[in-house]
Design a protein around this motif. Sequence first.
Motif, mmCIF file in Angstrom:
data_model
loop_
_atom_site.group_PDB
_atom_site.id
_atom_site.type_symbol
_atom_site.label_atom_id
_atom_site.label_comp_id
_atom_site.label_asym_id
_atom_site.label_seq_id
_atom_site.Cartn_x
_atom_site.Cartn_y
_atom_site.Cartn_z
ATOM 1 N N ILE A 131 0.815 -1.215 0.000
ATOM 2 C CA ILE A 131 0.000 0.000 0.000
ATOM 3 C C ILE A 131 0.852 1.270 0.000
ATOM 4 O O ILE A 131 0.618 2.191 -0.783
ATOM 5 C CB ILE A 131 -0.954 0.008 1.213
ATOM 6 C CG1 ILE A 131 -1.811 -1.270 1.256
ATOM 7 C CG2 ILE A 131 -1.825 1.265 1.202
ATOM 8 C CD1 ILE A 131 -2.695 -1.467 0.059
ATOM 9 N N GLU A 132 1.851 1.319 0.882
ATOM 10 C CA GLU A 132 2.616 2.557 1.044
ATOM 11 C C GLU A 132 3.698 2.747 -0.012
ATOM 12 O O GLU A 132 3.827 3.828 -0.596
ATOM 13 C CB GLU A 132 3.256 2.594 2.442
ATOM 14 C CG GLU A 132 2.253 2.617 3.577
ATOM 15 C CD GLU A 132 2.923 2.439 4.929
ATOM 16 O OE1 GLU A 132 4.136 2.735 5.035
ATOM 17 O OE2 GLU A 132 2.243 2.002 5.879
ATOM 18 N N LEU A 184 -2.825 5.331 -5.498
ATOM 19 C CA LEU A 184 -3.403 6.315 -4.586
ATOM 20 C C LEU A 184 -4.787 5.895 -4.101
ATOM 21 O O LEU A 184 -5.152 6.158 -2.948
ATOM 22 C CB LEU A 184 -3.481 7.685 -5.261
ATOM 23 C CG LEU A 184 -2.181 8.471 -5.313
ATOM 24 C CD1 LEU A 184 -2.308 9.659 -6.269
ATOM 25 C CD2 LEU A 184 -1.778 8.957 -3.922
ATOM 26 N N THR A 185 -5.565 5.245 -4.974
ATOM 27 C CA THR A 185 -6.888 4.776 -4.568
ATOM 28 C C THR A 185 -6.772 3.774 -3.422
ATOM 29 O O THR A 185 -7.492 3.871 -2.416
ATOM 30 C CB THR A 185 -7.613 4.113 -5.754
ATOM 31 O OG1 THR A 185 -7.835 5.096 -6.769
ATOM 32 C CG2 THR A 185 -8.949 3.529 -5.329
ATOM 33 N N ARG A 186 -5.873 2.818 -3.560
ATOM 34 C CA ARG A 186 -5.681 1.829 -2.491
ATOM 35 C C ARG A 186 -5.108 2.487 -1.239
ATOM 36 O O ARG A 186 -5.494 2.153 -0.107
ATOM 37 C CB ARG A 186 -4.742 0.722 -2.978
ATOM 38 C CG ARG A 186 -5.290 -0.060 -4.162
ATOM 39 C CD ARG A 186 -4.305 -1.132 -4.604
ATOM 40 N NE ARG A 186 -4.158 -2.169 -3.588
ATOM 41 C CZ ARG A 186 -3.146 -3.023 -3.566
ATOM 42 N NH1 ARG A 186 -2.185 -2.957 -4.481
ATOM 43 N NH2 ARG A 186 -3.083 -3.937 -2.621
ATOM 44 N N TYR A 187 -4.218 3.446 -1.425
ATOM 45 C CA TYR A 187 -3.579 4.163 -0.309
ATOM 46 C C TYR A 187 -4.626 4.956 0.477
ATOM 47 O O TYR A 187 -4.687 4.887 1.714
ATOM 48 C CB TYR A 187 -2.533 5.097 -0.913
ATOM 49 C CG TYR A 187 -1.631 5.831 0.054
ATOM 50 C CD1 TYR A 187 -0.463 5.226 0.525
ATOM 51 C CD2 TYR A 187 -1.889 7.140 0.442
ATOM 52 C CE1 TYR A 187 0.400 5.908 1.367
ATOM 53 C CE2 TYR A 187 -1.036 7.825 1.285
ATOM 54 C CZ TYR A 187 0.112 7.207 1.747
ATOM 55 O OH TYR A 187 0.969 7.887 2.577
ATOM 56 N N ILE A 188 -5.490 5.697 -0.221
ATOM 57 C CA ILE A 188 -6.511 6.512 0.426
ATOM 58 C C ILE A 188 -7.517 5.627 1.153
ATOM 59 O O ILE A 188 -7.891 5.891 2.301
ATOM 60 C CB ILE A 188 -7.213 7.406 -0.610
ATOM 61 C CG1 ILE A 188 -6.246 8.480 -1.118
ATOM 62 C CG2 ILE A 188 -8.476 8.048 -0.040
ATOM 63 C CD1 ILE A 188 -6.727 9.211 -2.359
ATOM 64 N N PHE A 189 -7.953 4.561 0.486
ATOM 65 C CA PHE A 189 -8.930 3.662 1.093
ATOM 66 C C PHE A 189 -8.381 3.059 2.376
ATOM 67 O O PHE A 189 -9.074 3.019 3.407
ATOM 68 C CB PHE A 189 -9.292 2.560 0.099
ATOM 69 C CG PHE A 189 -10.325 1.601 0.612
ATOM 70 C CD1 PHE A 189 -11.664 1.932 0.606
ATOM 71 C CD2 PHE A 189 -9.946 0.349 1.099
ATOM 72 C CE1 PHE A 189 -12.623 1.041 1.090
ATOM 73 C CE2 PHE A 189 -10.894 -0.544 1.577
ATOM 74 C CZ PHE A 189 -12.235 -0.199 1.571
ATOM 75 N N GLN A 219 -9.143 -5.947 3.288
ATOM 76 C CA GLN A 219 -9.328 -4.700 2.539
ATOM 77 C C GLN A 219 -8.090 -4.290 1.754
ATOM 78 O O GLN A 219 -8.182 -3.474 0.833
ATOM 79 C CB GLN A 219 -9.729 -3.580 3.504
ATOM 80 C CG GLN A 219 -11.139 -3.753 4.054
ATOM 81 C CD GLN A 219 -11.345 -3.055 5.383
ATOM 82 O OE1 GLN A 219 -10.407 -2.589 6.023
ATOM 83 N NE2 GLN A 219 -12.589 -2.981 5.818
ATOM 84 N N MET A 220 -6.934 -4.846 2.072
ATOM 85 C CA MET A 220 -5.709 -4.439 1.378
ATOM 86 C C MET A 220 -5.752 -4.766 -0.113
ATOM 87 O O MET A 220 -5.082 -4.118 -0.909
ATOM 88 C CB MET A 220 -4.493 -5.085 2.039
ATOM 89 C CG MET A 220 -3.957 -4.272 3.201
ATOM 90 S SD MET A 220 -2.352 -4.858 3.790
ATOM 91 C CE MET A 220 -2.853 -5.995 5.059
ATOM 92 N N SER A 221 -6.522 -5.743 -0.491
ATOM 93 C CA SER A 221 -6.606 -6.115 -1.908
ATOM 94 C C SER A 221 -7.787 -5.442 -2.614
ATOM 95 O O SER A 221 -7.984 -5.650 -3.805
ATOM 96 C CB SER A 221 -6.728 -7.639 -2.044
ATOM 97 O OG SER A 221 -7.873 -8.104 -1.354
ATOM 98 N N HIS A 222 -8.538 -4.638 -1.874
ATOM 99 C CA HIS A 222 -9.740 -4.017 -2.450
ATOM 100 C C HIS A 222 -9.381 -2.746 -3.222
ATOM 101 O O HIS A 222 -8.556 -1.951 -2.782
ATOM 102 C CB HIS A 222 -10.727 -3.670 -1.338
ATOM 103 C CG HIS A 222 -11.952 -2.954 -1.817
ATOM 104 N ND1 HIS A 222 -12.900 -3.547 -2.626
ATOM 105 C CD2 HIS A 222 -12.384 -1.676 -1.609
ATOM 106 C CE1 HIS A 222 -13.860 -2.678 -2.885
ATOM 107 N NE2 HIS A 222 -13.571 -1.541 -2.292
ATOM 108 N N VAL A 223 -10.018 -2.565 -4.364
ATOM 109 C CA VAL A 223 -9.899 -1.315 -5.133
ATOM 110 C C VAL A 223 -11.307 -0.752 -5.280
ATOM 111 O O VAL A 223 -12.147 -1.348 -5.964
ATOM 112 C CB VAL A 223 -9.271 -1.555 -6.528
ATOM 113 C CG1 VAL A 223 -9.219 -0.245 -7.296
ATOM 114 C CG2 VAL A 223 -7.876 -2.163 -6.384
#
Length: 340
Positions: A71-72, A97-102, A192-196
């Motif tokens: 993520i980071e 960024l989408t994954r980072y923000i989520f 949730q780490m794999s969620h987009v």
Amino acid sequence: MKSHTTPKRLLKQFSYKHPVEQSDWLWQYTKGKKPNGRKSPTSATRIDGFYADPNDSAIEAEVEMRLAQEIEQPVNDFMDEICDPGFVLTHERKLALTRYIFMLFQRSQARRSGQGSLAAVKAHAFTAFLNNPRQLATVAAHLNIEEMAQGRRFSHGLITSEIVAENAKRMMRADNTHDSLQRTYVEGIKNQMSHVDPLLLASEWRWVFATPDAPFMLGDSPVITFARAVNGKLDYGMGFHEPNVEVALPMSPTTCLHLLPAIANRRPVQTPTTQEINWGQAGYAFEHCFCNVDRADLDAIMQANGGAFEMGTKTYRLPHENYDNHVCDILMGLRKPGKW
């Protein structure tokens, strides 16, 4: 171990360099306290056992490592460029960024504390079920029919309302412990780490800029959401898919990401002001906000609005539904166990 809720690389964006020590420090703003200019980006939001699983001591290190790598790091690779006027937002960078923000939203201390309100709703639902003889009898009959349909013998007799009630009480006790809430939270983070989020990815991506003498600050729950009412005021605390929602994440004291998720029937958008974003950063904060300068106006915002948008109780509440039938519906197979 100590785990990070807000990445230290993002916190470093809001740090200042000490003129003598040449170390990176943050100005930390806390409701009820004076600003503290000696907080390290490395430890400012590091909390012991934050991603710990009570049943598996190895999980916390695994979650921290995955957050850092998956993520980071993809965002860290272009973090230095985000505040540059020539920054190019490619599809790959939008995805990162989408994954980072989520995940920034999900992994905050304020978000984890919101688990308590879900526990209260579940306790109410179980109590309503236990106090409803008709529902207890209905579930007992349903389970007996299932047993017969599967050709099982009732060696211990038929399932009674009393047996259903005892099982429900055990479920209620197991579901309402500190360990259960923590385990549920950590399991959610892992999944949730794999969620987009598709509507977040398809956002209209914007930037809001500030000046060094009127900067953005970064809260310990840094992803904020809001919608502008017809009268021009901001309503804070709605989900990424709700009507007219806007999302903001400061990336430096002078640069803030501003997203308009791809929802239908959006009103015309008015760019949020620096003060509106800072008001949200303070309101969503669990404890602290950070910046690279000591400013009385930032401290005033924190003192006035720090922690005001408490998740689970004042914002991001569960829908106003009648939960009296939830446990019965779950046991009857009409509702998924995780759907509250």
